[in-house]
Design a protein around this motif. Structure first.
Motif, PDB file in Angstrom:
ATOM      1  N   LEU A   9      60.336 -36.983 -34.035  1.00  0.00           N
ATOM      2  CA  LEU A   9      59.831 -36.301 -35.288  1.00  0.00           C
ATOM      3  C   LEU A   9      58.673 -35.034 -35.062  1.00  0.00           C
ATOM      4  CD1 LEU A   9      60.140 -36.005 -38.246  1.00  0.00           C
ATOM      5  CD2 LEU A   9      58.162 -37.959 -38.722  1.00  0.00           C
ATOM      6  N   LEU A  10      57.865 -35.330 -34.162  1.00  0.00           N
ATOM      7  CA  LEU A  10      56.720 -34.575 -33.819  1.00  0.00           C
ATOM      8  C   LEU A  10      57.309 -33.141 -33.407  1.00  0.00           C
ATOM      9  CD1 LEU A  10      53.886 -36.785 -32.676  1.00  0.00           C
ATOM     10  CD2 LEU A  10      53.928 -35.350 -34.644  1.00  0.00           C
ATOM     11  N   VAL A  11      58.065 -33.482 -32.180  1.00  0.00           N
ATOM     12  CA  VAL A  11      58.804 -32.227 -31.461  1.00  0.00           C
ATOM     13  C   VAL A  11      59.672 -31.416 -32.528  1.00  0.00           C
ATOM     14  CG1 VAL A  11      60.557 -31.907 -29.874  1.00  0.00           C
ATOM     15  CG2 VAL A  11      59.016 -33.207 -29.332  1.00  0.00           C
ATOM     16  N   TRP A  12      60.564 -32.148 -33.362  1.00  0.00           N
ATOM     17  CA  TRP A  12      61.359 -31.427 -34.442  1.00  0.00           C
ATOM     18  C   TRP A  12      60.309 -30.547 -35.398  1.00  0.00           C
ATOM     19  CZ3 TRP A  12      61.243 -31.392 -39.910  1.00  0.00           C
ATOM     20  CH2 TRP A  12      62.470 -30.949 -40.271  1.00  0.00           C
ATOM     21  N   LEU A  13      59.338 -31.210 -35.700  1.00  0.00           N
ATOM     22  CA  LEU A  13      58.252 -30.401 -36.995  1.00  0.00           C
ATOM     23  C   LEU A  13      57.918 -29.141 -36.112  1.00  0.00           C
ATOM     24  CD1 LEU A  13      56.328 -33.460 -38.342  1.00  0.00           C
ATOM     25  CD2 LEU A  13      57.911 -31.851 -39.346  1.00  0.00           C
ATOM     26  N   VAL A  14      57.288 -29.383 -34.715  1.00  0.00           N
ATOM     27  CA  VAL A  14      56.912 -28.287 -33.954  1.00  0.00           C
ATOM     28  C   VAL A  14      57.985 -27.041 -33.749  1.00  0.00           C
ATOM     29  CG1 VAL A  14      55.653 -27.206 -31.948  1.00  0.00           C
ATOM     30  CG2 VAL A  14      54.892 -29.455 -33.167  1.00  0.00           C
ATOM     31  N   ALA A  15      59.059 -27.506 -33.416  1.00  0.00           N
ATOM     32  CA  ALA A  15      60.211 -26.585 -33.124  1.00  0.00           C
ATOM     33  C   ALA A  15      60.603 -25.837 -34.210  1.00  0.00           C
ATOM     34  CB  ALA A  15      61.188 -27.223 -32.547  1.00  0.00           C
ATOM     35  N   SER A  16      60.600 -26.541 -35.473  1.00  0.00           N
ATOM     36  CA  SER A  16      61.067 -26.116 -36.883  1.00  0.00           C
ATOM     37  C   SER A  16      60.194 -25.018 -37.445  1.00  0.00           C
ATOM     38  CB  SER A  16      61.431 -27.225 -37.717  1.00  0.00           C
ATOM     39  OG  SER A  16      62.237 -28.325 -37.336  1.00  0.00           O
ATOM     40  N   LEU A  17      58.863 -25.510 -37.253  1.00  0.00           N
ATOM     41  CA  LEU A  17      57.844 -24.442 -37.630  1.00  0.00           C
ATOM     42  C   LEU A  17      58.008 -22.985 -36.834  1.00  0.00           C
ATOM     43  CD1 LEU A  17      54.696 -26.598 -38.131  1.00  0.00           C
ATOM     44  CD2 LEU A  17      55.949 -25.475 -39.866  1.00  0.00           C
ATOM     45  N   ILE A  18      58.081 -23.077 -35.503  1.00  0.00           N
ATOM     46  CA  ILE A  18      58.405 -22.323 -34.633  1.00  0.00           C
ATOM     47  C   ILE A  18      59.542 -21.237 -34.972  1.00  0.00           C
ATOM     48  CG2 ILE A  18      58.633 -21.151 -32.219  1.00  0.00           C
ATOM     49  CD1 ILE A  18      56.867 -23.770 -31.357  1.00  0.00           C
ATOM     50  N   ASN A  19      60.661 -21.744 -35.073  1.00  0.00           N
ATOM     51  CA  ASN A  19      62.177 -21.231 -35.449  1.00  0.00           C
ATOM     52  C   ASN A  19      62.225 -20.798 -36.717  1.00  0.00           C
ATOM     53  OD1 ASN A  19      63.125 -23.367 -36.337  1.00  0.00           O
ATOM     54  ND2 ASN A  19      64.093 -24.030 -34.530  1.00  0.00           N
ATOM     55  N   HIS A  68      63.203 -22.972 -39.146  1.00  0.00           N
ATOM     56  CA  HIS A  68      64.160 -23.634 -39.806  1.00  0.00           C
ATOM     57  C   HIS A  68      63.526 -24.418 -41.106  1.00  0.00           C
ATOM     58  CE1 HIS A  68      67.066 -26.653 -40.580  1.00  0.00           C
ATOM     59  NE2 HIS A  68      66.497 -27.813 -40.140  1.00  0.00           N
ATOM     60  N   ILE A  69      62.374 -24.809 -41.180  1.00  0.00           N
ATOM     61  CA  ILE A  69      61.607 -25.316 -42.312  1.00  0.00           C
ATOM     62  C   ILE A  69      61.449 -24.326 -43.571  1.00  0.00           C
ATOM     63  CG2 ILE A  69      59.290 -26.297 -43.158  1.00  0.00           C
ATOM     64  CD1 ILE A  69      58.959 -27.720 -40.593  1.00  0.00           C
ATOM     65  N   ARG A  70      60.881 -22.864 -43.095  1.00  0.00           N
ATOM     66  CA  ARG A  70      60.862 -22.001 -43.896  1.00  0.00           C
ATOM     67  C   ARG A  70      62.162 -21.738 -44.648  1.00  0.00           C
ATOM     68  NH1 ARG A  70      59.224 -18.853 -40.847  1.00  0.00           N
ATOM     69  NH2 ARG A  70      61.243 -17.484 -40.916  1.00  0.00           N
ATOM     70  N   ARG A  71      63.214 -21.613 -43.862  1.00  0.00           N
ATOM     71  CA  ARG A  71      64.311 -20.775 -44.196  1.00  0.00           C
ATOM     72  C   ARG A  71      65.306 -22.101 -44.756  1.00  0.00           C
ATOM     73  NH1 ARG A  71      65.468 -19.556 -39.342  1.00  0.00           N
ATOM     74  NH2 ARG A  71      66.847 -21.511 -38.879  1.00  0.00           N
ATOM     75  N   ASP A  72      65.388 -23.108 -44.317  1.00  0.00           N
ATOM     76  CA  ASP A  72      66.472 -23.891 -44.963  1.00  0.00           C
ATOM     77  C   ASP A  72      65.891 -25.146 -45.697  1.00  0.00           C
ATOM     78  OD1 ASP A  72      68.175 -22.623 -43.405  1.00  0.00           O
ATOM     79  OD2 ASP A  72      67.721 -23.443 -41.655  1.00  0.00           O
ATOM     80  N   LEU A  73      64.534 -25.703 -45.549  1.00  0.00           N
ATOM     81  CA  LEU A  73      64.302 -26.745 -46.391  1.00  0.00           C
ATOM     82  C   LEU A  73      63.444 -26.414 -47.513  1.00  0.00           C
ATOM     83  CD1 LEU A  73      63.854 -28.946 -43.210  1.00  0.00           C
ATOM     84  CD2 LEU A  73      65.750 -29.038 -44.908  1.00  0.00           C
ATOM     85  N   ALA A  74      62.423 -25.483 -47.501  1.00  0.00           N
ATOM     86  CA  ALA A  74      61.265 -25.120 -48.366  1.00  0.00           C
ATOM     87  C   ALA A  74      61.857 -24.735 -49.394  1.00  0.00           C
ATOM     88  CB  ALA A  74      60.163 -24.351 -47.691  1.00  0.00           C
TER      89      ALA A  74
END
Length: 293
Positions: free
Chosen positions: A146-156, A158-164
């Motif tokens: 989960l920690l690795v996913w959170l960091v990677a998703s913030l960098i690429n 993914h969170i801003r584009r697909d989940l927010a």
């Protein structure tokens, strides 16, 4: 969610493009890997956690627990009655007979007093030590991933584009609720508002809360994070929150599976296994993109 379009008509030549369905690359390898790692981890954590819970099948609010206090809010147990041993579950003082499932269960003639039945725990027999080893092993896999996913998703992005959720998503929320209630689904590359809210709630609220309460229950963490226990209202309250989060995750899983079955299990499973997802035909004006179900 990574989307790379790959057109592939489902129907023969001569059919208008607006009637064609398209395969898109919807789920990246990393998304699919973490999805299955989390699913497997949560499965073993759930069943081993129920075994651990059986060691003391009561929940409390506050820092104290025991017979001298009245802060019990949930309990599973067994008692002798005129009809023989019976299992019960008590929730906020209201008692329900749960013989055969909770409190008193087992094969006919070999019933025994235990919180959750043997078929719902890992191991099936009572072994607190083994259950704790399994539980903590998969808990660390879940936490690290989960920690690795959170960091990677913030960098690429993914969170801003697909989940927010965006303002337009919130405006569409009533319609999304109505569509889901009527089992009317649209298949496109984007998550709909309910999906964004559900996935966001699990990834950014429930899973972190489960990890934090798990750490708070560990005596070895008191020296590392001494404030955590007090912040959550005591170890017993943390245990109650931990159990509640587990119930909410199970509820999410059940709804998640029902939505997969209703929206088209082959297409949904193909997406999370291979990454490829078949979308609906585009809107007639070719400018309006529908939302995913």
């Amino acid at each position: 969610m990574e989307s790379v379009a790959r057109s592939q008509s489902e129907i023969g030549p001569g059919v208008p493009a607006s009637k064609e369905k398209t395969l898109i690359y919807r789920q990246s390898r990393w998304t699919r890997l973490t999805h299955w790692l989390w699913a497997i981890s949560l499965f073993f954590m759930l069943l081993s956690g129920l075994q651990i819970f059986n060691a003391r099948p009561q929940l409390y609010i506050g820092k104290q627990s025991g017979f001298g206090y009245s802060n019990t809010i949930f309990a599973i147990g067994a008692e002798n009655t005129n009809a023989g041993p019976r299992g019960y579950t008590a929730i906020f003082g209201h008692r329900f007979d749960t013989t055969g499932v909770l409190g008193w269960s087992g094969r006919t003639g070999n019933e025994t007093a235990r919180g959750f039945p043997s078929w719902a725990t890992i191991p099936s027999y009572y072994d607190l030590g083994t259950a704790r080893v399994i539980h903590f092993f998969f808990a660390w896999i879940l936490t690290t991933t989960l920690l690795v996913w959170l960091v990677a998703s913030l960098i690429n992005g993914h969170i801003r584009r697909d989940l927010a959720p965006r303002l337009d998503d919130l405006k569409r929320l009533p319609q999304d609720i109505a569509n889901h209630a009527r089992l009317k689904f649209h298949h496109t590359r984007e998550y709909n508002t309910l999906q964004k809210m559900a996935y966001g709630g699990v990834l950014f609220v429930l899973l972190p809360l489960m990890i934090i309460t798990g750490l708070a229950m560990s005596p070895s963490m008191d020296s590392v994070l001494p404030f955590l226990n007090d912040l959550l209202g005591g170890r017993q309250t943390a245990r109650t929150i931990h159990f509640t989060v587990m119930v909410l995750l199970v509820a999410f899983f059940i709804i998640h599976i029902l939505m997969i079955l209703a929206a088209g299990p082959i297409n949904e499973l193909r997406s999370i296994i291979t990454g490829w997802y078949r979308t609906d035909p585009p809107a007639p004006d070719n400018n309006t993109s529908e939302r995913s179900a």
